[in-house]
Design an enzyme around this catalytic site. Structure first.
Site: not given
Ligand code: NAD
Length: 513
Positions: A164, A188, A191, A263, A297, A398, A471
């Protein structure tokens, strides 16, 4: 006739539908999209089930097998991306405003991050698609009558899973290089932030992308995301999100041996050397941890300061932070917007409490800002702790919020050791007036991106991705295009002479006729 826009109006607000096979798909169940700055419902959205994932993957596979896109010559694929870039630019203000309402990001940042970067990304991959070496003639040394070709072929159906925090940039990172290479894509989206990917899908459709090649589903992670990752017809998963979820994605993808690009999180060390330009370093440090309220991130969240300038730097940093304006993300004078939701706010405040409990010294912020304008919405002040040691939770985990941990160091060797003492390795930074000195430190840092006298500089020309548990694989740059291709080696044997062939290794000498 197909209707054109991703939204219809329901109950007076926009309602987003999913994009499958070139058309809009609605559901009776819906998500409410909440504006983080006001807590108002800004839109609603369709809610995918695993059946929608199955349909989207089947459609993407059909489109791939039919070949209407992958067999389109690269120059024509490039032209579609170029037309999409132009269409996106024409809707800059509108799309940035939608994005700001959905994410709480200040409009100044949203104009650049939610529209400017995606537009440049489309243009960059259009140009790269025209110039990329899709087929490389490769002589086979010592075998004069053999000729080799290496073809960069698409992989098939690629899944992109978006978080998000930067829903626009990440949606283009997950889809555009994959499409440029001729793949089909199922995105995907989170939401909470579905709008950009759906607007992008409509723009690409209007620019000439064939139906079924890009599909966007809106759904949760544990059911919809997980089903997509496990789907046997998906050949590659590109995921951005937390390290914990990344681990699960990798495990699930292993069942069908998919290619996995991850990532993940970061805990960026920001090393100020004693000869740094302090004005530049103070502003750059703040930019590094406050952009999008720290929900990035690649943020610089551990500031490493030498004893010789420590106190002066902290004083200047605090004075500069006092000048920042927190508030309405749609006001162009706002510097810091809202955080995503109550869960995110409570998580950040929890880390701030842990910093206090573990003995760090709070030198700025530390809570939610005061004032009636902050009664609604989710807010956290930019917060700075000094006297942090690298074993505290605020230095190791983080936070994903605007919290900076200052760690003092005595020697550059010690600074590098502290910087690398983390499971993460996404981004790092060095500040110095001496480029060679900064480059020497950059060499020693375990991070995929190192910024010298800068932060958040994610040019589409340079690969971006993590070392260690931040990553696998790279986004941006030519590397990202290559990630969405697989090599096919083709050998042509032009010798008509049986005796010159290797068959003899098995068949012996050929009989004489
Ligand atoms: P999250 O891992 O909870 O969710 C990320 C996405 O994965 C969402 O679309 C979520 O619905 C989906 N997801 C969750 N569980 C899943 C599963 N079991 N199987 C498949 N998909 C699943 O992370 P978040 O809270 O939405 O985002 C924040 C995190 O993202 C932070 O930790 C941040 O560091 C990381 N981030 C990394 C980068 C990068 O490029 N390295 C960029 C942006 C955010």
């Amino acid at each position: 006739m197909r209707d054109e826009a991703p939204t219809v109006t329901k109950n007076g607000i926009p309602h987003y539908r999913m994009f499958i096979d070139g058309g809009w798909v609605d559901t009776a169940d819906r998500y409410e999209i909440v504006n983080p700055a006001t807590e108002d419902i800004t839109a609603t959205a369709a809610k995918a089930t695993t059946a929608h994932v199955d349909t989207a993957v089947a459609v993407a596979r059909r489109a791939y097998e039919e070949g209407s896109w992958r067999r389109t010559p690269p120059v024509e694929r490039a032209a579609v991306l170029d037309r999409a870039a132009t269409a996106l630019a024409a809707r800059m203000e509108e799309i940035a405003t939608i994005s700001s309402r959905e994410t709480g990001m200040p409009i100044r940042s949203a104009l650049a991050i939610a529209v400017g970067f995606p537009q440049m990304h489309l243009q960059y991959y259009a140009e790269l698609t025209r110039t990329f070496e899709w087929v490389r003639p490769t002589p086979i040394t010592g075998q004069v009558l053999h000729s080799g070709l290496v073809k960069k072929e698409p992989i098939g159906v690629c899944a992109g899973i978006c978080p998000w925090n930067f829903p626009a940039s990440i949606a283009v990172w997950k889809s555009i290089p994959a499409l440029a290479a001729g793949n089909s894509v199922v995105l995907k989206v989170d939401e909470k932030t579905p709008s950009f990917a759906l607007e992008l899908a409509a723009i690409l459709r209007d620019a000439g992308l064939p139906d079924g090649v890009l599909n966007v589903v809106i759904g949760d992670g544990p059911t919809v995301g997980e089903h997509l990752v496990k789907h046997p017809d998906v050949r590659l998963v590109s995921f951005t999100g937390s390290t914990a979820t990344g681990r699960r994605v990798m495990a699930n993808a292993s069942e069908t041996i998919k290619r996995v690009l991850l990532e993940l999180g970061g805990k960026g060390p920001n090393i100020v050397l004693d000869d740094a330009d302090l004005d530049l370093a103070v502003d750059g440090t703040i930019y590094g941890f406050v952009l999008h309220a720290g929900q990035a991130c690649e943020s610089g969240t551990r500031l490493l300061l030498p004893a010789s300038i420590h106190d002066e730097f902290v004083d200047r940093l605090v004075a500069r932070l006092e000048t920042l304006k927190i508030g309405d993300p749609l006001d162009p004078s706002t510097d810091v917007g809202a955080v995503m939701n109550a869960t995110q706010r409570e998580r950040i405040l929890g880390y701030i409490e842990s910093g206090k409990t573990e003995g760090a010294r709070l030198v700025h912020g530390g809570g939610t800002p005061a004032g009636p304008e902050f009664d609604r919405g989710f807010w956290v002040e930019p917060t700075v702790f000094a006297g942090v040691t690298n074993d505290m939770r605020i230095a190791r985990e983080e936070i994903f919020g605007p919290v900076l941990s200052i760690i003092a160091y005595d020697s550059v060797d010690e600074a590098v050791k502290i910087a690398n003492d983390t499971e993460y390795g996404l981004a790092a930074g060095v500040w110095s007036r001496d480029n060679q000195r900064a480059l020497d430190v950059a060499d020693r840092l375990e991070a995929g991106s190192v910024w010298i006298n800068d932060w958040h500089n994610m040019s589409q020309h340079l690969p971006f991705g993590g070392y260690k548990q931040s990553g696998i694989g790279r986004e941006l740059g030519p590397d990202a295009l290559a990630e969405f291709t697989q090599d096919k080696s083709i050998t042509v044997d032009m010798s008509g002479d049986l005796s010159r062939r290797a068959y003899g290794l098995v068949l012996g000498t050929p009989p004489k006729h």
